[in-house]
Each structure stands twice: as C-alpha cells, then as structure tokens.
Design an enzyme around this catalytic site. Structure first.
Site, PDB file in Angstrom:
ATOM      1  NE  ARG A 128      -2.789   0.697   3.247  1.00 49.28           N
ATOM      2  CZ  ARG A 128      -3.618   0.826   4.251  1.00 49.28           C
ATOM      3  NH1 ARG A 128      -4.891   0.714   4.052  1.00 49.28           N
ATOM      4  NH2 ARG A 128      -3.185   1.048   5.463  1.00 49.28           N
ATOM      5  CB  THR A 132      -2.244   7.222  -2.970  1.00 43.93           C
ATOM      6  OG1 THR A 132      -1.601   5.948  -3.100  1.00 43.93           O
ATOM      7  CG2 THR A 132      -1.406   8.292  -3.643  1.00 43.93           C
ATOM      8  CG  ASP A 226      -0.450 -11.996   8.008  1.00 45.97           C
ATOM      9  OD1 ASP A 226       0.177 -12.796   7.272  1.00 45.97           O
ATOM     10  OD2 ASP A 226      -0.376 -10.763   7.875  1.00 45.97           O
TER      11      ASP A 226
HETATM   12  N1  URA Z   1      -4.308 -11.497   4.081  1.00 45.57           N
HETATM   13  C1  URA Z   1      -4.254 -12.425   5.069  1.00 45.57           C
HETATM   14  O1  URA Z   1      -3.226 -13.053   5.297  1.00 45.57           O
HETATM   15  N2  URA Z   1      -5.375 -12.643   5.803  1.00 45.57           N
HETATM   16  C2  URA Z   1      -6.526 -11.978   5.590  1.00 45.57           C
HETATM   17  O2  URA Z   1      -7.502 -12.232   6.287  1.00 45.57           O
HETATM   18  C3  URA Z   1      -6.560 -11.009   4.564  1.00 45.57           C
HETATM   19  C4  URA Z   1      -5.431 -10.792   3.825  1.00 45.57           C
END
Ligand code: URA
Length: 233
Positions: A128, A132, A226
């Site tokens: 990201r 922006t 994640d």
């Molecule tokens: N990336 C991840 O690892 N988990 C998510 O829930 C969303 C994006």
C-alpha cells in the site's frame, strides 16, 4: 448400551459452514467435501502450530493447482501402451507459468512445482502506498515470454481485491491475455471475488472457500488470520 460418541457425529459433506453467495460466472469454488472442510478447519484453528499449518495448507494448495490445471486447453494425443494397445488420450497445449504475489503467494509455488516440474515462476510485490493508500507495485520479475503463456496467479487470501487487481494489471501490461490468467486462492471474501471478477470478466478465479466477509482491518472473517505470518514465521 454405550451412548453415541459426540466426537464421531457424521456431518453432511456440505454443512452449515457452506456460505451461500451468488458467485460471478468466472469464479469457481472447490467442492465442499468433508476432506476440504477438515483441512480448512485445521488451518483456521488459532491453536494450529506452524508445522501442521504448512502441511495442511500445502494439501489444499495441491487441490487448487490440480483443479487449475483442469482449466487449461488440451489437444488429443494417442499413445501405445506396453500391452500394444492404443490409448486415445490428451496432452496439454500451450505453456504455463506461475506468478506469486509476495509474500504469501510464495507459499503456493512448491505446490505448483510439485505438479509442473520445471515450471517458470515470476514474482510481484505490491504494497500500500503510504500517501495514497492505493496498492502500489514495488517489484516484478516475470518470465520474458510471459505474453505467450497461461499464467497461474498465486495468492492464498483474496480480501479487498486491491493487490490482486494491481497484479492482474501488471500481467496485462506485460502482454498476458486476460483469458489466460487463472487466479488460485485458498480463501476469498465475497467482496474481493465480486470486485476482481467484475473488473476482469475473462479471467478465472479458483478458490477453495468463500468466507463471510471482511472486518474493519480488511481481514477475512472467519478467515485464518495472517496467512504469511502463519506459514513463514
Ligand atoms: N491477508 C491475510 O493473510 N489474511 C486476511 O484475512 C486477509 C489478507
């Protein structure tokens, strides 16, 4: 008489976990078999340790790759078997490559290599932009002849769709035809699927599961947290 063991209750293969959403035509979800649901249950569990997370994710990735390969064109091919008989079969037509969206997508490279031994694999890093807040390309290393290949684009989690869309734009800028892109993904949000499929109607998404949605941090829910942290750290 012994009472039934509640831990061995036999659930239907597609139980209440199956989240019913209207899917675009170019999105395909793996069949919600008991096996797939049990594998997803393992990787979703916060108590699952890294070794089991990696082993189990790899099994789902293998299912996705095998399904993805089903969507490539074939030509007819006759071979003679050791019995002297002719078998009227098929052979894949056209060349493929993989492109992983870093870092989590790299977890899917081995599964692709297991099925396609010497497959070329490119990488795209999108993050990201701090000013922006839009997804920005930081790095791309793609096979020189990618425009002549089918591309299996790899990213395990499809959340908002921002990085996936950016990655597809990069592929198109490199001459890849939209209909030659297959996006392989473990868990998708309905929002992400809609966004990607509407923007690129000729591309195909193959996902193992569509979840309920996104939380305020754009994590997929129920999701698994994640993916990159759980697979690599
Ligand atoms: N990336 C991840 O690892 N988990 C998510 O829930 C969303 C994006």
């Amino acid at each position: 008489m012994s009472s039934p063991n509640p831990t061995t209750t036999c659930l239907p293969a597609s139980g209440s976990n199956v989240h019913k959403v209207e899917l675009p035509e170019n999105a395909l979800v793996l069949a919600p078999t008991r096996q797939l649901q049990s594998l997803l249950t393992i990787i979703r569990d916060e108590k699952t340790q890294r070794g089991d997370f990696v082993f189990t994710s790899d099994r789902i990735i293998r299912l996705l790759v095998e399904e993805g390969l089903n969507h490539l064109p074939v030509i007819s091919k006759k071979v003679t078997t050791p019995t002297g008989k002719v078998y009227d079969g098929v052979a894949f037509q056209g060349r493929i490559c993989g492109v992983s969206i870093m870092r989590a997508g790299e977890a899917m490279e081995a599964g692709l290599r297991d099925c396609c031994r010497s497959v070329r694999i490119g990488k795209i890093l999108i993050q990201r932009d701090e000013e922006t807040y839009q997804p920005k390309l930081f790095y791309a290393k793609l096979p020189d002849d990618i425009a002549n290949r089918y591309v299996l684009l790899l990213d395990p989690m499809l959340a908002t769709g921002g990085s996936c869309i950016k990655a597809i734009e990069v592929l198109l800028e490199h001459g890849v035809e939209e209909e030659k892109i297959l996006f392989l993904n473990l868990i998708a949000s309905p929002e992400g699927i809609q966004k990607v499929c509407t923007r690129f109607p000729k591309l195909r998404i193959i996902t193992a599961w569509v979840d309920e949605g996104l939380d305020s941090n754009s994590y997929i829910v129920p999701g698994l947290g994640d993916f990159g942290d759980r697979y690599f750290l």
